[in-house]
Every structure is written in structure tokens, then in C-alpha cells.
Scaffold this active site. Structure first.
Site, PDB file in Angstrom:
ATOM      1  N   CYS A 105     -11.641  -0.693   1.165  1.00 40.65           N
ATOM      2  CA  CYS A 105     -11.897  -0.076   2.463  1.00 40.65           C
ATOM      3  C   CYS A 105     -10.768  -0.290   3.456  1.00 40.65           C
ATOM      4  O   CYS A 105     -10.604   0.486   4.379  1.00 40.65           O
ATOM      5  CB  CYS A 105     -13.204  -0.588   3.037  1.00 40.65           C
ATOM      6  SG  CYS A 105     -14.610  -0.026   2.076  1.00 40.65           S
ATOM      7  N   SER A 106     -10.022  -1.354   3.303  1.00 43.80           N
ATOM      8  CA  SER A 106      -8.954  -1.606   4.255  1.00 43.80           C
ATOM      9  C   SER A 106      -7.605  -1.223   3.657  1.00 43.80           C
ATOM     10  O   SER A 106      -6.567  -1.549   4.199  1.00 43.80           O
ATOM     11  CB  SER A 106      -8.946  -3.087   4.636  1.00 43.80           C
ATOM     12  OG  SER A 106      -8.750  -3.857   3.474  1.00 43.80           O
TER      13      SER A 106
END
Lengths: 166, 152
Positions: free
Chosen positions: B44-45
Site C-alpha cells: 500500500c505504501s
């Protein structure tokens, strides 16, 4: 910096007149956002001065249902149930599927026909994409990203409550 | 690290086991080079996952994005497939880090997290060195492209 600042187009919960403005950029299928959902809920219960805004940041290439989930929330918003759908989506994050959206709409007693029509509405797609673009411009680099009073919060979201209290 | 106004050194690197990319072949387009330390960082990052979503904004400015790390072409292939990436990842693999060194962004065995935006003539118009653990996002790239479009 948050660009643009909170506008009338945004979905607001908590205290509309709250002195602390928090904006989250989130994706309904992102597991970290799912975790942050609980953090935000606890924070809104603990503090009465928070004006909380959610903006969409669907990582659609990584998350199959992220875009449709965002559209489901916007479709529910047309029936004044954005936050109810927002919460339901996070609570059912493990069960995300095409069938889940009408199921949740039913549970929220939405007009189902209208809901499904709205989910196909390109205006809602544009709204989600406008949120996404504002996130890019604001320096969002992943989900969830929070802004406290317009400034990006770079700490761990699990410490959000402490950061706001400070 | 190379600076604004420098001519971007040309290179040819593997983008996959059966595709080579030569920078000078991209004249006529703006090019974004995103050096990064390694494939397979958290989803997600992840910087590359973010750029995968922002390609359409780059394309509006006639820009192509190339990721570069010292990972090999087979590693890139597996990573790109797993993450459904729609842009090329270049393998600065042999001799290891040679291109990263030319751009002044090779350190401790890996490419640093550095961004370069080149104009359609291959001249560097913007660059940014990010702390290695920090995803620099896409806002700087977009601002650079917008400035270039305005002054062109």
C-alpha cells in the site's frame, strides 16, 4: 499541504464546527486503511472537537474492488448514507465482492434501483478521480494518508489520537 | 547527483528478458526516471504501485515513466506481473549500478530513491533525492511537468 482545502463537496463527520480538521485519503480495500478505520472511530468517540473528512484514493491497479467500493460509498451519499456505507465497507472489507455492494445497500435500506443506477454514473467516477488527483497534488504517497489542519501527518496512523491531542 | 540543465547520460538497459530500452529512443517525449532501491516493498505504501495509478496524469504531459533498480530483469518481470505494473522497470544489473552511478545516485549497493524529469530533448529539468525509506509521491513530478509545459 492539503490541496484543495476542505470544500462543500467533501463528506464530513464528527463535529462540523470542530477546531481540528482531519482529512483521510483512503482505499476501501487497503488493509492498513481497514486498521485505521478503527483508529479513527475510537478517535471520534474520544474527542469532540474533530471535523473529519474522507477522500477517495483507490489504488485500483492493486485492489480489484477499490474503485467500485468508492463508487458504492458515493452512490450511498446520494441517499444521504455516505458514512453508513463507508463504515459498512470497512467492516466487511474481508468480504468485498461485486455482490457485497447491493447487499450492503439493502442492509442500509437504500433504494436499490437508484443505488445501482448511481454506481454506473460517470459523474461519480469523476468525483472519485477528483479526490484521487487532489491526493496526488497534496503529496499522498500511499494509503491511508492523514492531514491534520491541512498538514500531512507523517507518523504512524496508530498514533493519530496522540498526535491530535498533543 | 546530476543537476538541472545537465544532459541526461544515455543508456540501454533490459526492461524484461526480451525488451531493451534506450533512453535516446525516447526523444520527443518527456521522461521520468525513478531510481529506487529494490523490488518487493510493502504494497500500500509502495512507490511503484502509486506511479502505476498516476501514469494517466503523466501521459497528459507527454511523459513516460521508467523505474530503475539494480534488480535483475527476471526479478523485475515477476515484480511487475505481481503488481500489475503498466510501465517498464529497468535492470541496472550488469555492471551493477552503472547507470545509477552515472546519475550520481548509487550508494551502499543499491540505487537511491531519486527522481529525474527530463524534457523531450533529454535535458534534466527537475530532480529530487528522497530519504531512502520515504516514498516521495508524485506531486513533485507533476509540478515539474506542469512548469515545463507552461514554459515550453
Amino acid at each position: 499541504m492539503l490541496t484543495p482545502p476542505i470544500t462543500s463537496r467533501d463528506h464530513v463527520t464528527g463535529n462540523q464546527q470542530g477546531s481540528t480538521e482531519i482529512v483521510e485519503y483512503g482505499d476501501f480495500q487497503c488493509p492498513y486503511c481497514g486498521e485505521a478505520f478503527g483508529v479513527v472511530r475510537d478517535m471520534l468517540q474520544a474527542l469532540s472537537n474533530i471535523k473529519f473528512v474522507f477522500r477517495h484514493f483507490p489504488l485500483a491497479e492493486s485492489h480489484e474492488y477499490a474503485m467500485d467500493a468508492a463508487l458504492a460509498a458515493e452512490a450511498a451519499a446520494r441517499q444521504q448514507q455516505f458514512w453508513q456505507m463507508h463504515d459498512a465497507l470497512y467492516l466487511h472489507q474481508q468480504q468485498l465482492s461485486d455482490a457485497l455492494f447491493p447487499e450492503l445497500a439493502k442492509q442500509l435500506q437504500l433504494n436499490l434501483e437508484q443505488f445501482q443506477e448511481d454506481m454506473q454514473d460517470n459523474l461519480l467516477v469523476s468525483k472519485v478521480e477528483a479526490d484521487f488527483e487532489s491526493g496526488i497534488r497534496s503529496g499522498v504517497n500511499g494509503t491511508p494518508t492523514f492531514f491534520i489542519n491541512g498538514k500531512r501527518f507523517n507518523g504512524d496512523y496508530r498514533n493519530l489520537l496522540a498526535a491530535v491531542r498533543h | 547527483m546530476l543537476q538541472i540543465g545537465d544532459k541526461a547520460p544515455d543508456f540501454t538497459l533490459a526492461a524484461s528478458p526480451d525488451k531493451m530500452v534506450t533512453l535516446s529512443d525516447l526523444r520527443g517525449k518527456n521522461v521520468i526516471l525513478a531510481f529506487y532501491p529494490a523490488d518487493w516493498s510493502p504494497v500500500c505504501s509502495d512507490q511503484m504501485a502509486l506511479y502505476n495509478e498516476t501514469l494517466r496524469f503523466f501521459e497528459r504531459h507527454n511523459a513516460v515513466l521508467l523505474g530503475i533498480s539494480v534488480d535483475g530483469k527476471w526479478c523485475h518481470k515477476a515484480f511487475a506481473k505481481d503488481r500489475n505494473l503498466h510501465f517498464d522497470l529497468l535492470a541496472d544489473f550488469e555492471p551493477k549500478g552503472a547507470v545509477s552511478r552515472q546519475y550520481g545516485v548509487y550508494k551502499d549497493g543499491v540505487s537511491q530513491r531519486a527522481l529525474f524529469v527530463m524534457d523531450d530533448q533529454g535535458v534534466i529539468q527537475w530532480s529530487y533525492l528522497s530519504p531512502i525509506g520515504e516514498n516521495p509521491g508524485a506531486d513533485g513530478i507533476l509540478q515539474a511537468l506542469e512548469t515545463m509545459t507552461k514554459t515550453a
